[in-house]
Enzyme design. Structure first.
Site, PDB file in Angstrom:
ATOM      1  N   HIS A 266       0.821  -1.218   0.000  1.00 66.94           N
ATOM      2  CA  HIS A 266       0.000   0.000   0.000  1.00 66.94           C
ATOM      3  C   HIS A 266       0.854   1.267   0.000  1.00 66.94           C
ATOM      4  O   HIS A 266       0.492   2.261  -0.610  1.00 66.94           O
ATOM      5  CB  HIS A 266      -0.947   0.000   1.193  1.00 66.94           C
ATOM      6  CG  HIS A 266      -1.995  -1.075   1.105  1.00 66.94           C
ATOM      7  ND1 HIS A 266      -2.892  -1.145   0.070  1.00 66.94           N
ATOM      8  CD2 HIS A 266      -2.272  -2.130   1.900  1.00 66.94           C
ATOM      9  CE1 HIS A 266      -3.679  -2.194   0.234  1.00 66.94           C
ATOM     10  NE2 HIS A 266      -3.315  -2.816   1.339  1.00 66.94           N
ATOM     11  N   HIS A 345       5.424  16.285 -34.310  1.00 69.33           N
ATOM     12  CA  HIS A 345       6.149  15.824 -33.119  1.00 69.33           C
ATOM     13  C   HIS A 345       5.246  15.911 -31.900  1.00 69.33           C
ATOM     14  O   HIS A 345       5.370  16.803 -31.093  1.00 69.33           O
ATOM     15  CB  HIS A 345       7.382  16.709 -32.900  1.00 69.33           C
ATOM     16  CG  HIS A 345       8.395  16.088 -31.986  1.00 69.33           C
ATOM     17  ND1 HIS A 345       8.360  16.226 -30.620  1.00 69.33           N
ATOM     18  CD2 HIS A 345       9.471  15.309 -32.248  1.00 69.33           C
ATOM     19  CE1 HIS A 345       9.386  15.588 -30.080  1.00 69.33           C
ATOM     20  NE2 HIS A 345      10.065  15.017 -31.035  1.00 69.33           N
TER      21      HIS A 345
HETATM   22 ZN   LIG Z   1      -6.104  -6.018  -0.082  1.00 70.46          ZN
END
Ligand SMILES: [Zn+2]
Length: 440
Positions: A266, A345
């Site tokens: 996380h 470009h």
């Molecule tokens: Zn999870």
């Protein structure tokens, strides 16, 4: 489920789900409500006075230990990643997630219950177009613990993930394109897992009161302990992908890019979400309007053109803002979509060529040289460029501040300048340039 992928979607009607929260072990009811365009996902704490809401935005991230916690002021909502993953992957851009506790029900530790809930509520298209984040240059984040996330340009949303436990036990790899159908079938059913080594400290920290074999797989040595057998032989890497989708939903834009993840968690997921948001802010920022001095301090366009022989489409300096000293000045160039180089470009993906930035630096440095020599009867030839670095793309609408400083002039014939270009307070390119002078 989202049939028109270019439009924003919300849920068709309110739907609810009850269960137990993981960390507190409390009973909780979660209700999914429709929300208007540009609302995003917001959590509402029905159990608190005035029913405060918290935006599911990376700015509100509070904690990333084991699960993702968001908050505003003193209000918190824990473990938002699974419900966010289900909403986002199933195509819901706008919704209110109302709860009568500080955490959604954990269910079986997967996102299955939330997918069922989204299905129950339905998904409907709205009037406004979706907001996307198109990856233009490679981004990456990594942690000291060996987690690595790389984000690469790609016109779809893909995740390739490698997961490995302690001593590389249960090393698994999976690469998927995240679509509602794929998510529902291959990712949503994958459950949370913990390695036994990690469970004891969690219990000591009081972090998993509601936790049991009902809602997590426990891995002890080579043994997998769970209420029902593994749903996929590579269930762990699938759950890691689920968490990445949920955590990156905090960006609030649909990512068009390829996430390559190695042992993600996380904390790194959130770090990547933060980098994406920062990059998005940089892209949408416009340099604050400022009064550009001319006369004493600087040179207006006419004066620049009296000094420089360059003309359209090759004049890369609009004005000189100021001369700090005789050997140091700042020029400015406003980059518009009408620049001829954007035609090629690149078509549909306009980026200012780096060599044009080097040219802009050379022109600003030349102005310093001409001023110093007090004559324009000689012409400065650009001899070499060293230490050239292109750090960030320059896009239509950007204003480039071109800084140049003469660092050395050897005799009458050679000069050296240290230059860099700045857009929105960030250096986008830099170079050390060398010039020689010849009589015209
Ligand atoms: Zn999870």
């Amino acid at each position: 489920m989202a049939s028109t992928p270019e439009l924003q979607h919300t849920v068709g009607k309110t739907a609810s789900l009850s269960g137990t929260s993981l960390h507190t072990g409390e009973k909780v009811t979660l209700k999914l409500h429709p929300a208007p365009v540009d609302h995003g996902i917001k959590f509402r704490r029905k159990d608190l006075q005035d029913e405060p809401t918290i935006d599911a935005k990376i700015e509100n991230l509070k904690m990333v230990e084991r699960a993702t916690t968001i908050g505003e002021g003193s209000i918190r909502v824990h473990t938002v990643e699974h419900v966010l993953a289900a909403l986002w992957a199933m195509g819901v851009d706008n919704a209110v997630v109302e709860m009568d506790a500080n955490e959604p029900p954990i269910g079986d530790g997967s996102a299955q219950a939330y997918v069922d809930l989204v299905r129950k509520a339905g998904v409907t298209a709205q009037e406004e177009p979706r907001k996307f984040f198109h990856v233009r240059e490679t981004m990456h984040v990594e942690s000291k613990t060996g987690a690595l996330l790389v984000l690469l340009p790609e016109d779809r949303f893909r995740i390739s993930c490698t997961q490995a436990g302690p001593n590389n036990r249960f090393a698994q790899f999976l690469s998927v394109e995240v679509t509602p159908a794929l998510f529902e079938r291959e990712i949503a059913p994958a459950r949370t897992f913990v390695f036994y080594e990690d469970v004891k400290p969690l219990m000591d920290k009081n972090l998993i009161k509601g936790g049991s074999l009902e809602n997590a797989i426990v891995v002890r040595g080579e043994a997998v302990l769970s209420k029902e057998p593994l749903r996929f032989s590579d269930e762990f890497v699938r759950h890691k992908i689920l968490d990445i989708i949920g955590d990156l939903a905090l960006v609030g834009r649909r990512i068009r890019g390829h996430v390559v993840a190695v042992k993600p968690g996380h904390a790194t997921n959130a770090q990547l979400a933060r980098s994406i948001t920062r990059e998005q802010t940089r892209r949408s920022a416009v340099a604050a309007p400022r009064t550009i001095p001319s006369g004493d301090g600087g040179l207006d366009t006419d004066q620049v053109m009296q000094i420089l022989p360059h003309r359209f489409p090759f004049l890369m300096v609009d004005r000189i803002l100021s001369f700090e000293t005789e050997t140091k000045c700042i020029g400015v160039k406003t980059v518009t979509i009408n620049e001829p180089f954007f035609q090629g470009h690149f078509p549909g993906h306009p980026v200012m060529p780096g060599v044009m930035q080097v040219e802009a630096m050379a022109q600003v440095a030349s102005i310093l040289l001409f001023k110093l020599a007090k004559t324009t009867s000689r012409i400065g030839y650009f001899m070499s460029a060293d230490e050239v670095k292109f750090r960030k793309p320059v896009l239509p609408g950007d204003t480039i501040f071109i800084h140049a400083e003469l660092t050395k002039s050897r005799g009458e014939r050679l000069a050296k300048a240290k230059c860099h270009c700045v857009v929105n307070d960030a250096i986008v390119s830099e170079a050390e340039l060398m010039f020689t002078f010849l009589d015209k």
